[in-house]
Design a protein around this motif. Structure first.
Motif, PDB file in Angstrom:
ATOM      1  N   VAL A 169       0.840  -1.204   0.000  1.00 24.49           N
ATOM      2  CA  VAL A 169       0.000   0.000   0.000  1.00 24.49           C
ATOM      3  C   VAL A 169       0.875   1.253   0.000  1.00 24.49           C
ATOM      4  N   CYS A 170       1.908   1.249   0.824  1.00 18.56           N
ATOM      5  CA  CYS A 170       2.757   2.442   0.902  1.00 18.56           C
ATOM      6  C   CYS A 170       3.476   2.709  -0.413  1.00 18.56           C
ATOM      7  N   SER A 171       3.890   1.670  -1.096  1.00 22.38           N
ATOM      8  CA  SER A 171       4.569   1.887  -2.387  1.00 22.38           C
ATOM      9  C   SER A 171       3.592   2.426  -3.419  1.00 22.38           C
ATOM     10  N   GLN A 172       2.334   1.963  -3.378  1.00 18.87           N
ATOM     11  CA  GLN A 172       1.326   2.490  -4.301  1.00 18.87           C
ATOM     12  C   GLN A 172       1.016   3.948  -3.983  1.00 18.87           C
ATOM     13  N   ILE A 173       0.960   4.265  -2.687  1.00 24.35           N
ATOM     14  CA  ILE A 173       0.711   5.654  -2.283  1.00 24.35           C
ATOM     15  C   ILE A 173       1.822   6.560  -2.800  1.00 24.35           C
ATOM     16  N   GLU A 174       3.053   6.086  -2.669  1.00 26.12           N
ATOM     17  CA  GLU A 174       4.201   6.880  -3.120  1.00 26.12           C
ATOM     18  C   GLU A 174       4.127   7.105  -4.626  1.00 26.12           C
ATOM     19  N   ARG A 175       3.772   6.077  -5.356  1.00 25.48           N
ATOM     20  CA  ARG A 175       3.690   6.186  -6.818  1.00 25.48           C
ATOM     21  C   ARG A 175       2.592   7.157  -7.224  1.00 25.48           C
ATOM     22  N   ILE A 176       1.426   7.046  -6.566  1.00 23.93           N
ATOM     23  CA  ILE A 176       0.282   7.897  -6.939  1.00 23.93           C
ATOM     24  C   ILE A 176       0.554   9.343  -6.557  1.00 23.93           C
ATOM     25  N   SER A 177       1.178   9.547  -5.383  1.00 23.53           N
ATOM     26  CA  SER A 177       1.413  10.917  -4.915  1.00 23.53           C
ATOM     27  C   SER A 177       2.319  11.670  -5.867  1.00 23.53           C
ATOM     28  N   ALA A 178       3.179  10.944  -6.560  1.00 24.93           N
ATOM     29  CA  ALA A 178       4.103  11.610  -7.490  1.00 24.93           C
ATOM     30  C   ALA A 178       3.380  12.132  -8.733  1.00 24.93           C
ATOM     31  N   VAL A 179       2.213  11.526  -9.071  1.00 26.43           N
ATOM     32  CA  VAL A 179       1.534  11.937 -10.315  1.00 26.43           C
ATOM     33  C   VAL A 179       0.194  12.619 -10.073  1.00 26.43           C
ATOM     34  N   SER A 180      -0.457  12.328  -8.941  1.00 31.38           N
ATOM     35  CA  SER A 180      -1.800  12.892  -8.701  1.00 31.38           C
ATOM     36  C   SER A 180      -1.733  13.887  -7.553  1.00 31.38           C
ATOM     37  N   GLY A 181      -2.795  14.638  -7.418  1.00 29.92           N
ATOM     38  CA  GLY A 181      -2.873  15.605  -6.336  1.00 29.92           C
ATOM     39  C   GLY A 181      -3.105  14.963  -4.984  1.00 29.92           C
ATOM     40  N   GLY A 182      -3.573  13.745  -4.980  1.00 30.09           N
ATOM     41  CA  GLY A 182      -3.859  13.077  -3.705  1.00 30.09           C
ATOM     42  C   GLY A 182      -4.326  11.666  -3.970  1.00 30.09           C
ATOM     43  N   PHE A 183      -4.665  10.948  -2.919  1.00 33.67           N
ATOM     44  CA  PHE A 183      -5.038   9.544  -3.079  1.00 33.67           C
ATOM     45  C   PHE A 183      -6.133   9.193  -2.084  1.00 33.67           C
ATOM     46  N   VAL A 184      -6.815   8.096  -2.392  1.00 28.51           N
ATOM     47  CA  VAL A 184      -7.771   7.493  -1.453  1.00 28.51           C
ATOM     48  C   VAL A 184      -7.426   6.009  -1.375  1.00 28.51           C
ATOM     49  N   VAL A 185      -7.147   5.532  -0.177  1.00 28.68           N
ATOM     50  CA  VAL A 185      -6.932   4.101   0.040  1.00 28.68           C
ATOM     51  C   VAL A 185      -8.243   3.529   0.582  1.00 28.68           C
ATOM     52  N   VAL A 186      -8.833   2.621  -0.184  1.00 30.80           N
ATOM     53  CA  VAL A 186     -10.113   2.003   0.196  1.00 30.80           C
ATOM     54  C   VAL A 186      -9.825   0.606   0.728  1.00 30.80           C
ATOM     55  N   ILE A 187     -10.209   0.341   1.958  1.00 32.57           N
ATOM     56  CA  ILE A 187     -10.001  -0.992   2.535  1.00 32.57           C
ATOM     57  C   ILE A 187     -11.366  -1.666   2.654  1.00 32.57           C
ATOM     58  N   ASP A 188     -11.573  -2.707   1.834  1.00 26.19           N
ATOM     59  CA  ASP A 188     -12.878  -3.396   1.795  1.00 26.19           C
ATOM     60  C   ASP A 188     -12.693  -4.893   2.003  1.00 26.19           C
ATOM     61  N   ASP A 189     -12.977  -5.400   3.227  1.00 22.13           N
ATOM     62  CA  ASP A 189     -13.333  -4.588   4.344  1.00 22.13           C
ATOM     63  C   ASP A 189     -12.408  -4.943   5.510  1.00 22.13           C
ATOM     64  N   LEU A 190     -12.642  -4.361   6.655  1.00 23.61           N
ATOM     65  CA  LEU A 190     -11.699  -4.503   7.764  1.00 23.61           C
ATOM     66  C   LEU A 190     -11.811  -5.836   8.491  1.00 23.61           C
ATOM     67  N   GLU A 191     -12.914  -6.557   8.301  1.00 24.02           N
ATOM     68  CA  GLU A 191     -13.165  -7.734   9.137  1.00 24.02           C
ATOM     69  C   GLU A 191     -12.085  -8.818   9.045  1.00 24.02           C
ATOM     70  N   PRO A 192     -11.587  -9.169   7.852  1.00 23.78           N
ATOM     71  CA  PRO A 192     -10.509 -10.180   7.817  1.00 23.78           C
ATOM     72  C   PRO A 192      -9.263  -9.724   8.581  1.00 23.78           C
ATOM     73  N   LEU A 193      -8.957  -8.422   8.534  1.00 25.09           N
ATOM     74  CA  LEU A 193      -7.787  -7.920   9.262  1.00 25.09           C
ATOM     75  C   LEU A 193      -8.054  -7.956  10.768  1.00 25.09           C
ATOM     76  N   LEU A 194      -9.266  -7.562  11.170  1.00 26.59           N
ATOM     77  CA  LEU A 194      -9.593  -7.552  12.591  1.00 26.59           C
ATOM     78  C   LEU A 194      -9.590  -8.964  13.167  1.00 26.59           C
ATOM     79  N   SER A 195      -9.978  -9.942  12.360  1.00 27.67           N
ATOM     80  CA  SER A 195     -10.014 -11.317  12.866  1.00 27.67           C
ATOM     81  C   SER A 195      -8.600 -11.878  13.053  1.00 27.67           C
ATOM     82  N   ILE A 196      -7.623 -11.287  12.355  1.00 30.12           N
ATOM     83  CA  ILE A 196      -6.223 -11.723  12.552  1.00 30.12           C
ATOM     84  C   ILE A 196      -5.711 -11.107  13.848  1.00 30.12           C
ATOM     85  N   SER A 197      -5.831  -9.786  13.936  1.00 32.74           N
ATOM     86  CA  SER A 197      -5.363  -9.104  15.145  1.00 32.74           C
ATOM     87  C   SER A 197      -5.918  -7.692  15.170  1.00 32.74           C
ATOM     88  N   LEU A 198      -6.624  -7.352  16.239  1.00 32.85           N
ATOM     89  CA  LEU A 198      -7.155  -5.996  16.384  1.00 32.85           C
ATOM     90  C   LEU A 198      -6.011  -5.007  16.543  1.00 32.85           C
TER      91      LEU A 198
END
Lengths: 331, 246
Positions: A105-134
């Motif tokens: 994600v961070c590498s994609q953010i870095e790439r997008i920030s260099a060409v666009s005015g900003g970015f949106v990271v969409v996480i769909d959805d949080l439940e699999p991550l929360l079930s691993i570790s809150l």
């Protein structure tokens, strides 16, 4: 009462409010936040922002995924992983390398920030991550948030289910309802999505008829409209709350409107009450002014006796005790 | 008749089938079984010349064959594969007519087998039984999610859909809430609030699931229907429109 133009959620969705680096959408089984989240993503695309779609269960809608400004970070289990049993841990949680997700994600953010005015990271959805570790999920969100905060119009957008997340999250053995509370504490704005018809239950003067609410009813998961409650934590420390209705228009963008609560606050007023049962009676149940006055002037024969002192004549067999009967009370 | 024309008409599904690459969740109660839709989805799929894979955690192959035969579905003329999830073991000694095509022992083996099948309608009956034997909700969702993922891959080369039937009670409610988030359609069967009736067996509420908004063709509209189960078919009608009343 806020007009539609003054709604904070409208400014936030249109990226006119810059103090929302982390926005969390919460939903239940009865009303999904997915249409609103995707509409917000389209709004971001319309503002020229780059989108990083972190998909853990299913992809976003096809019209979003086919946009050139959208980059997919695919965390779904592959067919090979499902076939050889490596997609899941023995306890049923997903096998996701959080460190690798972070770096992707961070590498994609870095790439997008260099060409666009900003970015949106969409996480769909949080439940699999929360079930691993809150704890690890919160750390990940905090890190992404700090990166988004550095760029004015950038944002992290995440969705989770507030009626199942606590049950399925790995909370280190705690039985407290942690997930909604901790997400509220780290997010800059939390949007709770509801069905439209729950508004009546929030208004004062509403009474239940005692029947249990059905688990499924018509109106569930309306893909075009819903009710939302916004909790917005500003950088100054102030927390604002807002109630609004949203609708997804023909262009698949969100349209917000203020909720008219006045009409539902007074459900028992004369205008909304049913017909007067005394209207068509052959006899009169009301009192005239003279009858009311005569009634007030009636002297009740024993009223004075009740208000005055009680005089008691002791008989021979009575035993007068001078002690205070309340002495044994430890007051 | 196994295909319920009245239901298809109410839902605006001319073929009786949900769209390809979708997940349909059916919930029922002890007084209103959701499994009455299994013959409908099975026969609708057969009419579209598509195979069906039926995995059951509740009943044997014979049980479903009897019901379908009664409803006029000739399973031997169509591609129906039965996966036994009821009991582990070696069933090779059973007659071929009642022998399951696959027995669910190790889940990765089943997923591998499923991914090798042609695009099909996959029906999971009685998934909540996994909760009853002690599996956690995460593990049950893992199973359903894996089946869903495989069906989505298969749908790229033909018609494939997933149908999940769950008994909804206080023990499975949380699981149902999780599955609704992964479903496109929800069929909820329940008994009448007013009690039993000779002309009405129960009530069906059909609403979108969370993923419905991602479908490109959204001609479906939510419906509240009453239904009556008879020997060979199920009739669906608007509340108050049963033949007994009319």
């Amino acid at each position: 009462m806020a007009t539609a133009a003054g709604l904070s959620i409208k400014r936030i969705a249109a990226h006119q409010q810059h103090s929302v680096p982390l926005l969390v959408l919460s939903e239940t089984a009865q009303q999904t936040a997915l249409p609103l989240m995707e509409a917000m993503v389209r709004e971001g695309l319309g503002h020229g922002l780059g989108i990083v779609a972190v998909c853990l269960e299913q992809l976003l809608s096809r019209d979003i995924m086919c946009q050139p400004e959208v980059t997919l970070v695919d965390c779904r289990p592959t067919m090979a992983q499902i076939g050889n049993g490596s997609a899941f841990l023995p306890n049923g949680t997903r096998r996701i390398d959080l460190a690798r997700l972070d770096s992707d994600v961070c590498s994609q953010i870095e790439r997008i920030s260099a060409v666009s005015g900003g970015f949106v990271v969409v996480i769909d959805d949080l439940e699999p991550l929360l079930s691993i570790s809150l704890v690890d999920t919160l750390a990940l969100l905090r890190k992404f948030r700090s990166v988004a905060k550095q760029c004015q119009s950038s944002r992290i957008l995440a969705r989770y289910s507030r009626d199942t997340a606590d049950r399925r999250a790995d909370k280190g053995g705690s039985h407290l309802p942690l997930v909604p509370n901790v997400l509220q504490s780290i997010a800059d704005a939390v949007v709770d999505v509801y069905r439209m018809d729950v508004l009546g239950s929030w208004m004062p003067g509403w009474y239940s008829n005692g029947e249990a609410q059905p688990f499924v009813s018509l109106g569930d998961n309306d893909e075009r409209r819903g009710l939302l409650r916004l909790e917005h934590r500003r950088q100054s420390g102030k927390v604002g709350y807002e109630l609004a209705a949203f609708e997804i228009n023909e262009q698949q963008k969100p349209v917000f409107s203020a909720v008219k609560a006045v009409a539902t606050v007074e459900p028992l007023s004369a205008a909304t009450a049913g017909p007067d049962p005394r209207q068509h009676l052959p006899f009169n149940l009301d009192l005239t002014d003279k009858q009311r006055q005569d009634r007030a002037d009636v002297e009740l024969p024993y009223l004075e006796a009740q208000a005055g002192e009680i005089h008691y004549q002791m008989a021979e067999e009575d035993d007068w005790d001078e002690d205070d009967p309340d002495d044994d009370l430890e007051i | 008749m196994a295909t319920y024309k009245s239901l298809s008409a109410s839902l605006n599904w001319p073929s009786g089938q949900p769209p390809s690459s979708t997940t349909t969740l059916i919930t029922g109660t002890l007084s209103a079984e959701g499994s009455i839709l299994i013959p409908h989805f099975t026969n609708s799929t057969f009419e579209a010349q598509t195979p069906v894979i039926l995995l059951s955690f509740r009943h044997t192959y014979n049980h479903y064959m009897h019901i379908m035969r009664k409803m006029g579905v000739h399973t031997n003329r169509h591609d129906l594969k039965f996966v036994n999830g009821l009991a582990r073991g070696d069933f090779s000694q059973l007659p071929q007519a009642t022998r399951p095509h696959f027995t669910l022992n190790e889940w990765p083996e089943f997923f591998q087998w499923l991914s090798e099948q042609p695009p099909s309608t996959v029906i999971l009956d009685g998934v909540c039984s996994l909760l009853d034997v002690g599996y956690s909700e995460n593990i049950v969702m893992q199973f359903i999610g894996s089946c869903q993922r495989i069906v989505e891959e298969k749908a790229q080369s033909g018609y494939a859909a997933l149908v999940v039937n769950v008994l909804l009670d206080e023990f499975s409610e949380s699981l149902v809430r999780s599955v609704v988030r992964r479903a496109h359609f929800l069929f909820s069967f329940e008994g009448l609030a007013s009690g039993a009736s000779s002309g009405v067996s129960g009530q069906l509420t059909v609403v979108p699931g969370h993923l419905f908004c991602q479908l490109q063709q959204r001609t479906f509209s939510p419906a509240l229907l009453h239904y009556q189960v008879s020997d060979a078919t199920v009739q669906f009608f608007s509340p108050g429109q049963s033949s007994t009343v009319l």
